[in-house]
Design a protein around this motif. Structure first.
Motif, PDB file in Angstrom:
ATOM      1  N   LEU A  82       0.974  -1.083  -0.071  1.00  0.00           N
ATOM      2  CA  LEU A  82       0.082   0.022   0.119  1.00  0.00           C
ATOM      3  C   LEU A  82       0.891   1.427   0.465  1.00  0.00           C
ATOM      4  O   LEU A  82       0.512   1.999  -0.929  1.00  0.00           O
ATOM      5  N   ALA A  83       1.192   1.387   0.905  1.00  0.00           N
ATOM      6  CA  ALA A  83       3.100   1.936   1.108  1.00  0.00           C
ATOM      7  C   ALA A  83       3.465   2.735  -0.428  1.00  0.00           C
ATOM      8  O   ALA A  83       3.996   3.631  -0.805  1.00  0.00           O
ATOM      9  N   GLY A  84       4.589   1.717  -1.038  1.00  0.00           N
ATOM     10  CA  GLY A  84       4.996   1.986  -2.422  1.00  0.00           C
ATOM     11  C   GLY A  84       4.232   2.042  -3.540  1.00  0.00           C
ATOM     12  O   GLY A  84       4.639   2.847  -3.775  1.00  0.00           O
ATOM     13  N   LEU A  85       2.739   1.920  -3.342  1.00  0.00           N
ATOM     14  CA  LEU A  85       1.439   2.502  -5.034  1.00  0.00           C
ATOM     15  C   LEU A  85       2.150   3.340  -4.005  1.00  0.00           C
ATOM     16  O   LEU A  85       1.982   3.994  -5.608  1.00  0.00           O
ATOM     17  N   VAL A  86       0.904   4.202  -3.303  1.00  0.00           N
ATOM     18  CA  VAL A  86       1.501   5.139  -2.996  1.00  0.00           C
ATOM     19  C   VAL A  86       2.554   6.362  -2.909  1.00  0.00           C
ATOM     20  O   VAL A  86       2.578   7.133  -3.745  1.00  0.00           O
ATOM     21  N   LEU A  87       3.503   5.738  -2.757  1.00  0.00           N
ATOM     22  CA  LEU A  87       4.524   6.591  -2.671  1.00  0.00           C
ATOM     23  C   LEU A  87       5.236   6.626  -4.439  1.00  0.00           C
ATOM     24  O   LEU A  87       5.426   7.280  -5.113  1.00  0.00           O
ATOM     25  N   PHE A  88       4.516   5.300  -5.204  1.00  0.00           N
ATOM     26  CA  PHE A  88       5.183   5.243  -6.535  1.00  0.00           C
ATOM     27  C   PHE A  88       4.414   6.364  -6.966  1.00  0.00           C
ATOM     28  O   PHE A  88       5.278   6.844  -8.474  1.00  0.00           O
ATOM     29  N   GLY A  89       3.306   7.188  -7.757  1.00  0.00           N
ATOM     30  CA  GLY A  89       2.626   7.799  -7.849  1.00  0.00           C
ATOM     31  C   GLY A  89       2.471   8.969  -7.692  1.00  0.00           C
ATOM     32  O   GLY A  89       2.874  10.285  -8.488  1.00  0.00           O
ATOM     33  N   GLY A  90       3.742   9.370  -6.613  1.00  0.00           N
ATOM     34  CA  GLY A  90       4.132  10.688  -6.239  1.00  0.00           C
ATOM     35  C   GLY A  90       5.092  10.807  -6.603  1.00  0.00           C
ATOM     36  O   GLY A  90       5.956  12.188  -7.654  1.00  0.00           O
ATOM     37  N   ALA A  91       5.832  10.053  -7.003  1.00  0.00           N
ATOM     38  CA  ALA A  91       7.657  10.419  -7.098  1.00  0.00           C
ATOM     39  C   ALA A  91       7.573   9.810  -8.486  1.00  0.00           C
ATOM     40  O   ALA A  91       8.149  10.774  -9.260  1.00  0.00           O
ATOM     41  N   SER A  92       7.128   9.354  -9.260  1.00  0.00           N
ATOM     42  CA  SER A  92       6.523   8.853 -10.789  1.00  0.00           C
ATOM     43  C   SER A  92       5.938  10.128 -11.567  1.00  0.00           C
ATOM     44  O   SER A  92       6.742  10.541 -12.035  1.00  0.00           O
ATOM     45  N   PRO A 156       2.135  21.674 -19.758  1.00  0.00           N
ATOM     46  CA  PRO A 156       2.545  20.000 -20.102  1.00  0.00           C
ATOM     47  C   PRO A 156       2.408  19.630 -18.979  1.00  0.00           C
ATOM     48  O   PRO A 156       2.161  18.131 -18.157  1.00  0.00           O
ATOM     49  N   GLY A 157       3.696  18.953 -17.858  1.00  0.00           N
ATOM     50  CA  GLY A 157       3.628  18.883 -17.032  1.00  0.00           C
ATOM     51  C   GLY A 157       2.934  19.387 -15.298  1.00  0.00           C
ATOM     52  O   GLY A 157       3.302  18.345 -14.694  1.00  0.00           O
ATOM     53  N   ASP A 158       2.569  20.481 -15.573  1.00  0.00           N
ATOM     54  CA  ASP A 158       2.225  20.297 -14.279  1.00  0.00           C
ATOM     55  C   ASP A 158       0.464  19.820 -14.131  1.00  0.00           C
ATOM     56  O   ASP A 158       0.592  19.649 -12.701  1.00  0.00           O
ATOM     57  N   GLY A 159      -0.277  19.520 -15.265  1.00  0.00           N
ATOM     58  CA  GLY A 159      -1.256  18.766 -14.647  1.00  0.00           C
ATOM     59  C   GLY A 159      -0.668  17.127 -13.736  1.00  0.00           C
ATOM     60  O   GLY A 159      -1.457  17.009 -12.764  1.00  0.00           O
ATOM     61  N   MET A 160       0.617  16.978 -14.232  1.00  0.00           N
ATOM     62  CA  MET A 160       1.262  15.849 -13.410  1.00  0.00           C
ATOM     63  C   MET A 160       1.520  15.855 -12.332  1.00  0.00           C
ATOM     64  O   MET A 160       1.504  15.670 -10.944  1.00  0.00           O
ATOM     65  N   VAL A 161       2.085  17.021 -12.629  1.00  0.00           N
ATOM     66  CA  VAL A 161       2.830  17.250 -11.138  1.00  0.00           C
ATOM     67  C   VAL A 161       1.726  17.711 -10.063  1.00  0.00           C
ATOM     68  O   VAL A 161       1.187  17.519  -8.846  1.00  0.00           O
ATOM     69  N   LEU A 162       0.379  18.220 -10.848  1.00  0.00           N
ATOM     70  CA  LEU A 162      -1.041  18.144  -9.486  1.00  0.00           C
ATOM     71  C   LEU A 162      -1.380  17.434  -8.790  1.00  0.00           C
ATOM     72  O   LEU A 162      -1.913  17.317  -7.949  1.00  0.00           O
ATOM     73  N   LEU A 163      -1.763  16.649 -10.256  1.00  0.00           N
ATOM     74  CA  LEU A 163      -2.447  14.445  -9.710  1.00  0.00           C
ATOM     75  C   LEU A 163      -1.112  13.874  -8.291  1.00  0.00           C
ATOM     76  O   LEU A 163      -1.491  13.281  -7.650  1.00  0.00           O
ATOM     77  N   GLY A 164      -0.070  14.386  -8.819  1.00  0.00           N
ATOM     78  CA  GLY A 164       1.250  13.686  -7.931  1.00  0.00           C
ATOM     79  C   GLY A 164       1.045  13.967  -6.492  1.00  0.00           C
ATOM     80  O   GLY A 164       1.237  13.760  -5.725  1.00  0.00           O
ATOM     81  N   ALA A 165       0.588  15.934  -6.461  1.00  0.00           N
ATOM     82  CA  ALA A 165       0.278  16.347  -5.031  1.00  0.00           C
ATOM     83  C   ALA A 165      -0.528  15.590  -4.342  1.00  0.00           C
ATOM     84  O   ALA A 165      -0.508  16.112  -3.141  1.00  0.00           O
ATOM     85  N   PHE A 166      -1.601  14.942  -4.894  1.00  0.00           N
ATOM     86  CA  PHE A 166      -3.062  14.119  -4.076  1.00  0.00           C
ATOM     87  C   PHE A 166      -2.086  12.821  -3.584  1.00  0.00           C
ATOM     88  O   PHE A 166      -2.326  12.297  -2.448  1.00  0.00           O
ATOM     89  N   PHE A 167      -1.595  12.231  -4.350  1.00  0.00           N
ATOM     90  CA  PHE A 167      -0.122  10.737  -3.493  1.00  0.00           C
ATOM     91  C   PHE A 167       0.282  11.209  -2.676  1.00  0.00           C
ATOM     92  O   PHE A 167       0.895  10.315  -1.717  1.00  0.00           O
ATOM     93  N   TRP A 168       1.195  12.147  -2.664  1.00  0.00           N
ATOM     94  CA  TRP A 168       1.947  12.979  -1.504  1.00  0.00           C
ATOM     95  C   TRP A 168       1.181  13.628  -0.862  1.00  0.00           C
ATOM     96  O   TRP A 168       1.758  12.592   0.664  1.00  0.00           O
ATOM     97  N   ALA A 169       0.815  14.023  -0.725  1.00  0.00           N
ATOM     98  CA  ALA A 169      -0.453  13.787   1.257  1.00  0.00           C
ATOM     99  C   ALA A 169      -1.567  12.286   1.297  1.00  0.00           C
ATOM    100  O   ALA A 169      -1.522  12.360   2.352  1.00  0.00           O
TER     101      ALA A 169
END
Length: 297
Positions: A82-92, A156-169
């Motif tokens: 569980l932790a690894g999947l969420v971490l992968f989402g934010g990091a990638s 172009p990359g800002d949308g990915m960073v925004l989605l990543g913010a939800f994973f970091w949270a």
């Protein structure tokens, strides 16, 4: 403020410093290898760096005693997955986005997890004091002044960073629940293994790896793996055993300030008056949040 709370705060602040400097390493790593290759190798290195620590703790019977004392709600491999999947989402998402967008915008948008964390906490029945909310708002405003230009546009990359913010949270909130229930070092190592495997599988099918690229990215990978992953993420897991999730998010958001300092130190980037105002607001947010905890304790 109690000694344990102060120790957790200092560990989280050190984590933010290491992560902030890692932005420079991540940008340099992208110049030589693909983002999934970079992340895969650095998370694998981070996992390997923890193996001697786990064995040392076991020889002293510390790790085994902790394992036996904890009441786990489900098997360890489930927590690591569980932790690894969420971490992968934010990091990638963050690493790929750094190919297309600036570090400043990426820092601001990623920092939105400061606001997202207490919102998630409300749905989980967690309470955030008014001081935490005010501190979070100061931190977000500081991130804006520090990282966003006057002509703010969605690259172009800002949308990915925004989605990543939800994973970091989600990662901050998840660790706040998992860390008291599982051995901290083993949990850190387990999530790194999961994150590394997923990254490397994707890299195998989508990116080209050369020895020249690996040599060029050697130092960024070593810092991003042994230090940013092996040390910093472990400090986060240990610290969040005692830290309030919303408070932890404000402290961890200081990585943006350290990222600006690291850019100046290693990449000769400059910080103007607007950036200095942002740093001041970030520090104010941290202090307000800490004062709120002092009153509550």
């Amino acid at each position: 403020m109690q000694r344990d709370t102060l120790t957790a705060d200092l560990l989280l602040l050190l984590t933010a410093l290491i992560w902030g400097f890692a932005f420079a390493a991540q940008r340099m790593g992208n110049e030589f290898v693909g983002p999934f290759t970079y992340n895969g190798i650095r998370f694998a290195l981070g996992a390997v760096s923890l193996v001697p620590v786990i064995r040392w703790l076991d020889r002293r019977s510390v790790g085994k005693q902790v394992e036996q004392a904890l009441k786990k709600p489900f098997p360890f491999w489930v927590a690591a997955l569980l932790a690894g999947l969420v971490l992968f989402g934010g990091a990638s998402l963050q690493q790929v986005a750094l190919v297309y967008t600036t570090a400043g915008k990426a820092g601001f948008i990623t920092g939105l997890y400061v606001v997202i964390v207490p919102i998630i906490g409300l749905f989980l029945g967690q309470h955030a004091a008014k001081g935490h909310w005010f501190g979070a708002m100061c931190a977000v405003l500081g991130l804006y002044f520090l990282s966003v230009t006057d002509s703010f546009t969605l690259a172009p990359g800002d949308g990915m960073v925004l989605l990543g913010a939800f994973f970091w949270a989600g990662h901050v909130v998840m660790l706040s629940w998992l860390a008291p229930r599982f051995d901290a070092v083993r949990l850190a190592c387990g999530q790194f293994v999961v994150c590394a495997v997923i990254h490397l599988i994707i890299a195998f099918f989508t990116e080209e790896l050369t020895m020249a690229g690996l040599r060029g990215a050697a130092w960024p990978i070593i810092y991003g793996g042994a230090v940013s992953v092996g040390v910093a993420y472990t400090l986060q897991v240990v610290a969040q055993r005692r830290a309030n999730p919303a408070h932890a998010a404000v402290l961890l958001s200081m990585e943006t300030v350290f990222a600006a300092f690291g850019g100046w130190l290693f990449l000769s980037e400059t910080l103007g008056p607007r950036g200095l105002i942002g740093c001041g607001l970030m520090l104010a947010g941290m202090l307000v949040s800490q004062r709120s905890d002092m009153k509550a304790s």
